[in-house]
Design a protein around this motif. Structure first.
Motif, PDB file in Angstrom:
ATOM      1  N   SER A 147       0.779  -1.222   0.000  1.00 44.80           N
ATOM      2  CA  SER A 147       0.000   0.000   0.000  1.00 44.80           C
ATOM      3  C   SER A 147       0.821   1.289   0.000  1.00 44.80           C
ATOM      4  O   SER A 147       0.467   2.267   0.672  1.00 44.80           O
ATOM      5  CB  SER A 147      -0.942  -0.035   1.204  1.00 44.80           C
ATOM      6  OG  SER A 147      -1.917   0.915   1.057  1.00 44.80           O
ATOM      7  N   SER A 149       0.978   3.226  -2.507  1.00 49.91           N
ATOM      8  CA  SER A 149       0.177   4.220  -3.239  1.00 49.91           C
ATOM      9  C   SER A 149      -0.810   4.914  -2.305  1.00 49.91           C
ATOM     10  O   SER A 149      -0.877   6.144  -2.259  1.00 49.91           O
ATOM     11  CB  SER A 149      -0.566   3.551  -4.392  1.00 49.91           C
ATOM     12  OG  SER A 149      -1.509   2.626  -3.900  1.00 49.91           O
ATOM     13  N   SER A 150      -1.545   4.131  -1.514  1.00 45.00           N
ATOM     14  CA  SER A 150      -2.555   4.755  -0.648  1.00 45.00           C
ATOM     15  C   SER A 150      -1.913   5.548   0.473  1.00 45.00           C
ATOM     16  O   SER A 150      -2.484   6.539   0.936  1.00 45.00           O
ATOM     17  CB  SER A 150      -3.479   3.704  -0.050  1.00 45.00           C
ATOM     18  OG  SER A 150      -4.067   2.977  -1.078  1.00 45.00           O
ATOM     19  N   GLU A 181      -8.380   8.293  -4.662  1.00 44.93           N
ATOM     20  CA  GLU A 181      -7.342   7.462  -5.289  1.00 44.93           C
ATOM     21  C   GLU A 181      -7.854   6.855  -6.599  1.00 44.93           C
ATOM     22  O   GLU A 181      -7.089   6.474  -7.476  1.00 44.93           O
ATOM     23  CB  GLU A 181      -6.822   6.369  -4.336  1.00 44.93           C
ATOM     24  CG  GLU A 181      -5.600   5.658  -4.934  1.00 44.93           C
ATOM     25  CD  GLU A 181      -4.782   4.825  -3.959  1.00 44.93           C
ATOM     26  OE1 GLU A 181      -4.881   5.035  -2.730  1.00 44.93           O
ATOM     27  OE2 GLU A 181      -4.013   3.964  -4.445  1.00 44.93           O
ATOM     28  N   ASP A 192      -7.164   0.196   2.171  1.00 44.38           N
ATOM     29  CA  ASP A 192      -5.828   0.740   2.404  1.00 44.38           C
ATOM     30  C   ASP A 192      -5.892   2.106   3.075  1.00 44.38           C
ATOM     31  O   ASP A 192      -5.142   2.393   4.021  1.00 44.38           O
ATOM     32  CB  ASP A 192      -5.067   0.857   1.078  1.00 44.38           C
ATOM     33  CG  ASP A 192      -4.994  -0.475   0.348  1.00 44.38           C
ATOM     34  OD1 ASP A 192      -5.279  -1.495   0.992  1.00 44.38           O
ATOM     35  OD2 ASP A 192      -4.659  -0.481  -0.840  1.00 44.38           O
ATOM     36  N   LYS A 236      -0.500  -1.571 -10.586  1.00 43.89           N
ATOM     37  CA  LYS A 236      -1.873  -1.935 -10.924  1.00 43.89           C
ATOM     38  C   LYS A 236      -2.524  -0.953 -11.875  1.00 43.89           C
ATOM     39  O   LYS A 236      -3.359  -1.322 -12.685  1.00 43.89           O
ATOM     40  CB  LYS A 236      -2.729  -1.969  -9.658  1.00 43.89           C
ATOM     41  CG  LYS A 236      -2.566  -3.202  -8.851  1.00 43.89           C
ATOM     42  CD  LYS A 236      -3.667  -3.335  -7.840  1.00 43.89           C
ATOM     43  CE  LYS A 236      -3.992  -2.217  -6.949  1.00 43.89           C
ATOM     44  NZ  LYS A 236      -3.572  -1.041  -6.674  1.00 43.89           N
TER      45      LYS A 236
HETATM   46 MG    MG Z   1      -1.853   0.271  -3.721  1.00 44.92          MG
END
Ligand code: MG
Ligand code: NG1
Length: 460
Positions: A147, A149-150, A181, A192, A236
């Protein structure tokens, strides 16, 4: 409850960031933001179906040093990792996130968080907006299912909200970040961002949705969670794999809803379908097996089932990067989701009823192993290197599974304390060394304990 504001802790890392901040922006930061990554213990690929999940925050984090900037009304971003370019843009009413179709730029995740907060402002409040000077530093491996990214989106949102003096609860922040997001192009579920804000030191959390809520999950003593990187990673947002699974779950839900006489256009998640039908998870599982067939569905068949048109299906159910898909495995994806939701319930129950007994550890481990098997076979989101770790872990751990979205990234294992060194050594010798890795093992395979959620630090 809002995010805790604490005094800046003494650490070499913070001294270093402060030094860089003065060098780059010629002033001292006004505040710092810390947001942890997370490891999901169980409940994979079900948050976006509306079912509860069980993650905990880890030590690795995103750390920001921030100062509001009033003269230019701009956002300035500088990342301490030299592979990430610096960025700046005007910060007036809104920020633009223009995706190029390939992997998003690192700062676009930051922009998602900023955008989420700016959108909470009414037109009248827009003159509150000030510029921001920011230094970003991070220790969460990217594309590893932990996680990163989050954590970046959430840190950006928290920094913006704090600088603009916008009061929000942890739950509100988590919901804003989960929605914003999605500007990056993936249709994630919210686990997340929720754990980023709601995590508590010393325990995992059962995170449930609609409304977002969290319950402490005290893990039985006598077991350690070990994370291992598979050395394969996936962005992703750069592929359609993640959204493909989200959409397969949505179509499965909608076909069952339609067959049961509900308006399929308004039902998007299994959780909603279960509520609308007023049935238990087991009953929904039985119904799914009865209605869906094992062979993949063609797009034509889905259109026929729903008595709709290709245009309407694209609009109502698909995403821009899944509209070209012609084949959907609905039965397998649905069964994974419903069984995994049951496993989360059982995992939570075993933690609640355990007095630290060995039996409950065995139960937890087995549930984790079953989860991996299902992600591999039914959800098809594993990776040969993840499967190899799972294979090696058999016998040394109580259970091992991929964690996060999959297709690469990390595994999480439940390990008896006396086996931790043995397991780590085994992976070094049998997994990492054969792949040519000679050093830096501590950042590839390490035990982890539940850490606290996001914090704001201000100097005295
Ligand atoms: Mg992520
Ligand atoms: P990671 O592994 O961090 O990319 C993604 C989703 C989660 C959840 C998991 C799979 C985002 C931001 N996160 O997490 O919501 O669906 O996959 O369980 O999309």
């Amino acid at each position: 409850m809002s995010v805790e504001i604490c005094e800046v802790p003494k650490s070499r890392k913070i001294d270093e960031i402060e030094k860089w901040f003065s060098e780059i922006y010629n002033k001292r930061p006004e505040f710092y933001i810390r947001v942890p990554g997370r490891v999901n213990l169980i409940g994979e690929h079900i948050d976006y179906c509306g079912y509860g999940v069980c993650p905990m925050a880890i030590e690795q984090d995103i750390f920001l040093a921030v100062s509001p900037e009033n003269s230019q009304k701009k956002l300035f971003l500088h990342n301490l990792d030299p592979k990430f370019e610096s960025y700046h843009c005007p910060l007036i009413n809104d920020v633009q996130i223009e995706l190029s179709g390939t992997a998003p730029k690192w700062y676009q995740y930051f922009l998602c968080g900023v955008k989420g907060i700016l959108e909470t402002l009414s037109d009248k409040e827009k003159d509150k907006i000030r510029g921001l000077e920011v230094i970003v530093s991070g220790t969460i491996p990217q594309g590893a299912g932990l996680s990163s990214s989050s954590a970046l989106v959430s840190a950006a949102a928290l920094a913006t909200a704090h600088a603009l003096k916008i009061k929000l609860t942890k739950e509100e922040l988590a919901n804003i970040c989960a929605a914003s997001e999605r500007y990056i192009g993936t249709q994630g579920g919210g686990m997340d961002q929720a754990i980023a804000f709601l995590a508590q030191e010393g325990c995992a959390k059962l995170i449930e949705f609609e409304p977002l809520r969290s319950t402490e999950v005290r893990l039985p003593g006598g077991a350690v969670f070990v994370i291992a990187h598979s050395l394969s990673s996936l962005n992703k947002a750069a592929t359609g794999d993640f959204n493909c699974r989200v959409v397969e779950c949505r179509l499965a839900t909608q076909i069952i809803a339609h067959r049961k006489g509900l308006d399929w256009r308004t039902i998007r998640r299994f959780g909603e379908l279960q509520k609308a039908l007023g049935i238990t998870l087991d009953e929904l599982t039985a119904l799914t097996k009865e209605i869906l067939h094992e062979e993949a569905y063609s797009k034509e068949e889905v259109i026929k089932e729903l008595n709709t048109t290709s245009t309407e299906l694209d609009e109502v159910s698909l995403t821009p990067n899944t509209q070209h898909l012609q084949s959907f495995k609905l039965y397998q994806r649905a069964l994974h989701v419903l069984n995994e939701a049951r496993r989360v319930e059982k995992f939570h129950k075993a933690c609640k009823t355990s007095a630290g007994g060995e039996d409950s550890l065995v139960t937890l481990g087995n549930l984790m192993s079953q989860s991996h098997q299902s992600l591999k076979d039914l959800y098809e989101c594993s990776h040969p290197q993840l499967d190899r770790i799972v294979e090696l872990a058999r016998g040394v751990t109580l259970g091992t599974r991929l964690t996060g979205a999959g297709w690469g990234g990390c595994t999480v294992s439940l390990v008896p304390p006396e086996n931790v060194d043995k397991f780590v050594d085994l992976l070094i010798e049998e997994f990492y060394k054969p792949l040519g890795i000679k050093e830096g093992f501590q950042s590839l395979v390490f035990p982890t304990t539940p850490m606290e959620g996001a914090r704001i630090y201000t100097p005295k």
